[in-house]
Design an enzyme around this catalytic site. Structure first.
Site, short mmCIF file in Angstrom:
data_model
loop_
_atom_site.label_atom_id
_atom_site.label_comp_id
_atom_site.label_asym_id
_atom_site.label_seq_id
_atom_site.Cartn_x
_atom_site.Cartn_y
_atom_site.Cartn_z
N GLY A 1 -0.18 1.05 -17.30
CA GLY A 1 -1.22 0.21 -16.71
C GLY A 1 -1.62 0.68 -15.33
N ASP A 2 -0.63 1.01 -14.50
CA ASP A 2 -0.92 1.54 -13.16
C ASP A 2 -1.70 2.84 -13.23
OD1 ASP A 2 0.52 -0.20 -11.11
OD2 ASP A 2 2.13 0.18 -12.53
#
Length: 399
Positions: free
Chosen positions: A170-171
């Site tokens: 996600g990052d």
């Protein structure tokens, strides 16, 4: 032979970020020529310096994530530290930050103040939920973004709870959107005659944007995508199978012609000629039967034989690679995906190579992640701070 100019040469980027999303965004920029100045707290710096495997007290991940960056220290709780950062940003093209919304505003470093001093600034803001909406002030790490954005719900097997993908995906996705947004904003500023602007990236939205047909399928049909393990419902066969020697091979034979070649290669001409299996729709209705026979064939052969048969038949397939496989693979080596570097004590080590490959202006690793504050004095001097004032800032705890 001289090195070609990199595509982002001449851009100054200031990073006010820690850990993954913001620093990965600026890492990409630094690999392609931008001057990236990373601002860290004097008392320890980015926590990533101490994450995962440490060598002589410093994370190997840090050396990769902070490569090509300059490290300066500034105490944002000290007015002189904030003034240093304000002056630094006033000369920057891009600011990347991943604080919780509102934090920079409380420090007098919000968009309105920064824009007044630098109208051409592009400010990339990476946060859990974005700069607006009822959740904006809530903390949100990548795991939360993956969960809210839909990725965790569909990852894993139907009879078990959701699982993570194995990396902080996600990052990293948010970082990529941040870099893309920054370059679009620069295009608008430099080609269209526009001014600077904010690039607002929410982690959950970055993940949500990758969710393929989830939205229209639910809106039109009320269909909720669920966990399906390694198979792709509606696209058959595409799965991971275990070989006789206990290895795992992913096979994607879902193209119509590919499926026919696959069946012929494993001795099933009857299925190759079965008109009911000539397209994906027909194969998907019989996917349990198809996967059972592929499982059986793989269990009767070692990995090397499975891959050799599939390569000969031009069926897309791969072993499921570990780091061991990657380091020995000729494709990785030919594509220069392992860059040689040296740790501070001179020990040789490998870093991941640069992505993407640009034919005329390729990216490079110029140096590994720096020591905390390694470039503070040089950057302050370039901003016009005299030596005695730098000493006073250090004495006061501002840097």
């Amino acid at each position: 032979m001289t090195n070609p100019q990199k595509p982002l040469a001449g851009l100054k980027v200031v990073e006010l970020g820690t850990l993954i999303a913001g620093p990965f965004c600026t890492r990409i920029m630094g690999e392609f020529g931008a001057e990236v100045i990373k601002v860290e707290a004097p008392d320890g710096g980015d926590p990533l310096r101490k994450w995962r495997k440490l060598y002589e007290g410093t994370s190997l991940w840090w050396y990769v994530q902070a490569r090509n960056k300059k490290s300066v220290t500034a105490n944002l709780k000290h007015p002189d530290g904030r003034e240093f950062v304000r002056r630094l940003i006033a000369e920057a093209d891009i600011l990347v930050e991943n604080f919780r919304p509102g934090v920079l505003e409380k420090l007098g470093l919000g968009w309105e103040e920064l824009k007044a001093a630098n109208p051409g600034l592009v400010m990339v803001r990476l946060s859990g939920f974005g700069q607006s909406g009822p959740y904006k002030e809530q903390p949100g790490f990548g795991a939360v973004g993956e969960s809210m954005g839909g990725l965790r719900y569909i990852t894993g097997f139907a009879d078990r709870p959701p699982v993570r993908t194995g990396i902080s995906i996600g990052d990293s996705i948010a970082a990529l959107w941040g870099a893309i947004g920054a370059l679009m904003a620069l295009r608008h500023r430099e080609v269209n005659g526009g001014v600077g602007q904010v690039v607002d990236v929410a982690l959950y939205e970055a993940v949500f944007a990758m969710m393929e047909s989830l939205v229209p399928e639910f809106d039109v049909f009320g269909f909720v995508r669920e966990r399906t393990g390694n198979i792709m419902p509606g696209i058959t066969p595409s799965n991971t199978h275990t070989t006789r020697d206990g290895k795992h091979v992913t096979i994607g034979a879902n193209g119509d012609a590919i499926f026919r070649r696959f069946m012929l290669a494993i001795g099933r001409p009857d299925l190759a000629d079965d008109l009911g299996l000539a397209d994906n729709a027909g194969r998907d209705t019989r996917r349990d039967e198809i996967y059972a026979l592929i499982d059986d064939w793989c269990r009767r052969h070692d990995e090397a034989e499975v891959l050799a048969v599939l390569e000969q038949a031009e069926v897309p397939a791969s072993r499921v690679y570990s780091a061991v496989d990657m380091f020995a693979d000729p494709q990785f080596i030919a594509r220069q995906m392992f860059a040689a570097a040296q740790l501070p004590d001179g020990k040789a080590f490998k870093m991941p190579g640069i992505v993407p490959k640009l034919s005329e202006t390729p990216g490079t690793t110029e140096w590994i992640g720096p020591r905390l504050g390694e470039h503070t004095d040089a950057v302050l001097t370039a901003l016009g701070y005299p030596a005695e004032e730098i000493a006073a800032l250090r004495q006061a705890g501002a840097i």
